[in-house]
Design a protein around this motif. Structure first.
Motif: not given
Length: 253
Positions: A45-53, A119-136
């Protein structure tokens, strides 16, 4: 982009998510994904509006769609940015100073987020997830976040990975035609593996493996492509056509 200030701001949100993950013994529940042409999309959600990240490990910066921002009436009077896309196209954009986001069930704000036309509605870059191990889990269209103290990656990891200098994006070691190289790992790239033309010419790969060509690119098919303990065969690799500008590899190893 020319400013590095934005890169560090993207690291604020994971602190909120670490608290949520740690409450679940170091791992989130499986999060359903939409995988479109190999690209990972998450409900948000972006400002309460459904979106795709879109999850984009090939960039360390977050982005938002200019069309989406204008449609829901957010202010676009933030920082001015100039950037160059992978295809060499130059962008001149403004940012959203405070962007309310809901992602992974957590509500937070991203600051100074550039608004791109492409751009997609929202693009989440690598820096955002640096605190985790990401399992896809691509076959089952799902992912989860794991804290670093929950898994010892030194013991279970099977592929060399490092962060690219200055950019913080992940690069993995692969073997192309017997030659070891570091390639950016980008979950938002839907096409073939991309390599610099200078490298392909220097190694003689274009003459050996050229499959087809057009005005924009030349497609090579490699008989062997190794990543960690896995060997793939007949792997498509794309090289910019002669004279076509591209920033692939221009600032990366």
């Amino acid at each position: 982009m020319k400013s590095t200030r934005f890169r560090w701001r993207t690291l604020l949100a994971p602190a909120l998510l670490v608290f949520a993950v740690s409450a679940r013994a170091g791992v989130t529940a499986w999060i359903p994904l939409e995988i479109r042409d190999g690209v990972i999309l998450l409900p948000a959600e972006i400002a309460g509006t459904p979106a795709k990240a879109m999850l984009a490990t090939g960039t360390n910066q977050n982005q938002v769609s200019k069309e989406f921002v204008e449609r829901i009436g957010l202010d676009l009077s933030g920082t001015h940015y100039e950037s160059v896309g992978r295809g060499g196209r130059e962008y001149d954009v403004r940012s959203v100073d405070r962007l309310p986001i809901k992602l992974f069930g957590v509500t937070f704000e991203l600051h100074d987020v550039p608004a791109h036309e492409e751009s997609a509605d929202l693009v989440i870059g690598a820096g955002f997830l640096s605190a985790f191990i990401l399992q896809i889990d691509y076959p089952n269209s799902r992912m989860r976040l794991v804290t670093h103290d929950a898994i010892d990656m030194e013991k279970v990891g099977n592929t060399l990975l490092r962060l690219e200098e200055h950019w913080g994006t992940p690069a993995v070691q692969v073997t192309l035609d017997g030659d070891e190289r570091w390639l950016t790992l980008d979950t938002s790239h839907a096409g073939p593996t991309l390599i610099r033309r200078l490298l392909a010419e220097d190694k003689g790969w274009i003459a050996k493996y050229l499959k087809e060509t057009n005005a924009e690119r030349e497609l090579l098919v490699f008989p062997s492509f190794k990543i960690g303990p896995f060997e793939l065969t007949d792997v498509p690799v794309e090289v910019p056509a002669p004279g076509v500008q591209s920033n692939v590899g221009s600032f990366r190893r």
